[in-house]
Design an enzyme around this catalytic site. Structure first.
Site, PDB file in Angstrom:
ATOM      1  N   ASP A 235      11.841  12.743  -8.352  1.00  0.00           N
ATOM      2  CA  ASP A 235      11.334  14.065  -8.741  1.00  0.00           C
ATOM      3  C   ASP A 235      11.166  14.878  -7.448  1.00  0.00           C
ATOM      4  O   ASP A 235      10.311  15.752  -7.369  1.00  0.00           O
ATOM      5  CB  ASP A 235       9.992  13.889  -9.485  1.00  0.00           C
ATOM      6  CG  ASP A 235       9.589  15.115 -10.295  1.00  0.00           C
ATOM      7  OD1 ASP A 235      10.470  15.911 -10.671  1.00  0.00           O
ATOM      8  OD2 ASP A 235       8.378  15.269 -10.570  1.00  0.00           O
ATOM      9  N   LYS A 264      16.321  20.060  -9.615  1.00  0.00           N
ATOM     10  CA  LYS A 264      15.463  21.244  -9.601  1.00  0.00           C
ATOM     11  C   LYS A 264      16.253  22.438  -9.075  1.00  0.00           C
ATOM     12  O   LYS A 264      16.934  22.311  -8.062  1.00  0.00           O
ATOM     13  CB  LYS A 264      14.239  20.995  -8.714  1.00  0.00           C
ATOM     14  CG  LYS A 264      13.329  19.916  -9.289  1.00  0.00           C
ATOM     15  CD  LYS A 264      12.268  19.503  -8.275  1.00  0.00           C
ATOM     16  CE  LYS A 264      11.444  18.357  -8.800  1.00  0.00           C
ATOM     17  NZ  LYS A 264      10.354  18.768  -9.678  1.00  0.00           N
TER      18      LYS A 264
HETATM   19  C1  SAM Z   1       7.248  17.951  -8.116  1.00  0.00           C
HETATM   20  S1  SAM Z   1       6.553  17.014  -6.858  1.00  0.00           S
HETATM   21  C2  SAM Z   1       6.615  15.390  -7.539  1.00  0.00           C
HETATM   22  C3  SAM Z   1       5.579  15.120  -8.580  1.00  0.00           C
HETATM   23  C4  SAM Z   1       5.499  13.652  -8.935  1.00  0.00           C
HETATM   24  N1  SAM Z   1       6.675  13.200  -9.661  1.00  0.00           N
HETATM   25  C5  SAM Z   1       4.296  13.337  -9.765  1.00  0.00           C
HETATM   26  O1  SAM Z   1       4.473  12.838 -10.873  1.00  0.00           O
HETATM   27  O2  SAM Z   1       3.170  13.553  -9.320  1.00  0.00           O
HETATM   28  C6  SAM Z   1       7.818  16.967  -5.662  1.00  0.00           C
HETATM   29  C7  SAM Z   1       7.524  16.075  -4.489  1.00  0.00           C
HETATM   30  O3  SAM Z   1       8.689  15.957  -3.682  1.00  0.00           O
HETATM   31  C8  SAM Z   1       8.203  15.642  -2.393  1.00  0.00           C
HETATM   32  N2  SAM Z   1       9.264  15.684  -1.370  1.00  0.00           N
HETATM   33  C9  SAM Z   1       9.915  16.769  -0.872  1.00  0.00           C
HETATM   34  N3  SAM Z   1      10.799  16.382   0.072  1.00  0.00           N
HETATM   35  C10 SAM Z   1      10.699  15.016   0.167  1.00  0.00           C
HETATM   36  C11 SAM Z   1      11.354  14.035   0.935  1.00  0.00           C
HETATM   37  N4  SAM Z   1      12.272  14.372   1.845  1.00  0.00           N
HETATM   38  N5  SAM Z   1      11.018  12.738   0.767  1.00  0.00           N
HETATM   39  C12 SAM Z   1      10.058  12.396  -0.135  1.00  0.00           C
HETATM   40  N6  SAM Z   1       9.421  13.290  -0.904  1.00  0.00           N
HETATM   41  C13 SAM Z   1       9.717  14.586  -0.756  1.00  0.00           C
HETATM   42  C14 SAM Z   1       7.068  16.631  -2.193  1.00  0.00           C
HETATM   43  O4  SAM Z   1       6.209  16.218  -1.149  1.00  0.00           O
HETATM   44  C15 SAM Z   1       6.418  16.604  -3.577  1.00  0.00           C
HETATM   45  O5  SAM Z   1       5.315  15.729  -3.592  1.00  0.00           O
END
Ligand code: SAM
Length: 300
Positions: A235, A264
């Site tokens: 996600d 997304k």
């Molecule tokens: C929509 S949120 C996810 C929500 C999660 N699925 C939940 O149920 O709580 C998107 C996440 O992607 C993460 N993210 C963005 N770039 C990332 C990366 N390179 N590696 C890991 N996570 C990343 C962000 O920190 C954020 O927490």
């Protein structure tokens, strides 16, 4: 042959663009319903696809209800226009339960048709539809206390639509996991979860049995350092093209049995990347009721 495609509320533009790109012959638009000549095409943005539609003149409310009952028992109404007349027809149809689902649950198996009134005296209906849920809307009995956010609903829906979910002891990789709604769902099912995010997790989720937290970038993770996993979930907030490279890498490793990933979109919808996900052998790409400007990849 006529096929109709129903967009989710707020996503008619995305469906229209997708149908145009696929060369569909749209013969009319009835609010969120696109009626096309020809057999069904793949349409990720369709919340429901109505197959082999029929258009019937109906002189009265009674004759409309009879015409539907003559086709089959279970019907879902889509009534953007002529609401009162449509509601009176619906009253004369057998009751179809619209009770919210308690997760986890199998998808309903009874055929569910869809119908609408194009005009007060013109019924448009399909006995066979792609979604077993009325207008593609999956409604759950919510968990308002456990998960740290509402993202869990998107995963619940994905797992119900996939038709299976991680069992106790199965190994899951949850990429882009913070604050932990998806990890909460997986750990609650008894799975072992490696949750990966650069942002910090919810403390209660990180402390759940079976959860291991890794505060690194999901893109830096090499499959060989993780080993075989039953499920890869993503996600991650990132461009679909970047996610595609990540999925390709893990798919090529042959270390993952099932993938469920959110694509997304920011601004204009990247239909090209969505089509590239859909072209992976065995993949399905769907817009879920709980998705925003997103699609969900299913691959096993
Ligand atoms: C929509 S949120 C996810 C929500 C999660 N699925 C939940 O149920 O709580 C998107 C996440 O992607 C993460 N993210 C963005 N770039 C990332 C990366 N390179 N590696 C890991 N996570 C990343 C962000 O920190 C954020 O927490």
């Amino acid at each position: 042959m006529t096929t109709a495609y129903l967009a989710a509320d707020g996503f008619a533009d995305q469906l229209q663009e997708e149908l145009q790109r696929a060369g569909a012959a749209v013969i009319r638009q009835h609010e969120r319903l696109f009626v096309c000549d020809g057999p069904a095409l793949t349409a990720a943005w369709a919340a429901n696809i109505w197959h082999d539609c029929v258009e019937l003149p109906v002189a009265s409310i009674g004759s409309a209800a009879r015409a539907l009952r003559d086709i089959q028992r279970n019907w879902a109404m889509y009534a953007p226009l002529h609401h009162r007349r449509a509601a009176l027809i619906e009253e004369r149809l057998p009751h179809v339960s619209a009770k919210p689902i308690v997760f986890p649950a199998a998808t309903p198996t009874a055929p569910l048709g869809s119908w609408t009134l194009l005009a007060p005296d013109r019924l448009f209906a399909a006995g066979r539809c792609s979604s077993p849920f009325a207008n593609g809307e999956v409604v759950f009995v919510e968990d308002k206390t456990g998960p740290p956010n509402r993202a869990y609903l998107k995963l619940w829906e994905a797992l119900v639509r996939f038709g299976h979910w991680p069992g106790a002891g199965e190994r899951c990789l949850d990429l882009g996991a913070s604050p932990g709604g998806w990890t909460y769902v997986l750990a609650s099912l008894g799975a072992d979860v490696i949750a990966v995010d650069k942002a910090p997790p919810d403390r209660r989720v990180a402390a759940m049995a079976g959860v291991e937290w890794r505060g690194v970038s999901a893109f830096a993770l090499e499959p060989a350092t993780v080993g075989p996993v039953d499920w890869l979930f993503s996600d991650i907030a990132c461009y679909p093209a970047r996610l595609l490279r990540l999925v390709d890498k893990w798919h090529a490793s042959e270390l993952v049995r099932n993938f469920i990933c959110t694509l997304k979109f920011q601004g204009a919808t990247d239909h090209e990347s969505a089509a590239a996900f859909g072209a992976i052998p065995g993949a399905r790409v769907l817009h879920l009721h709980h998705n925003k400007h997103e699609l969900t990849l299913f691959l096993c």
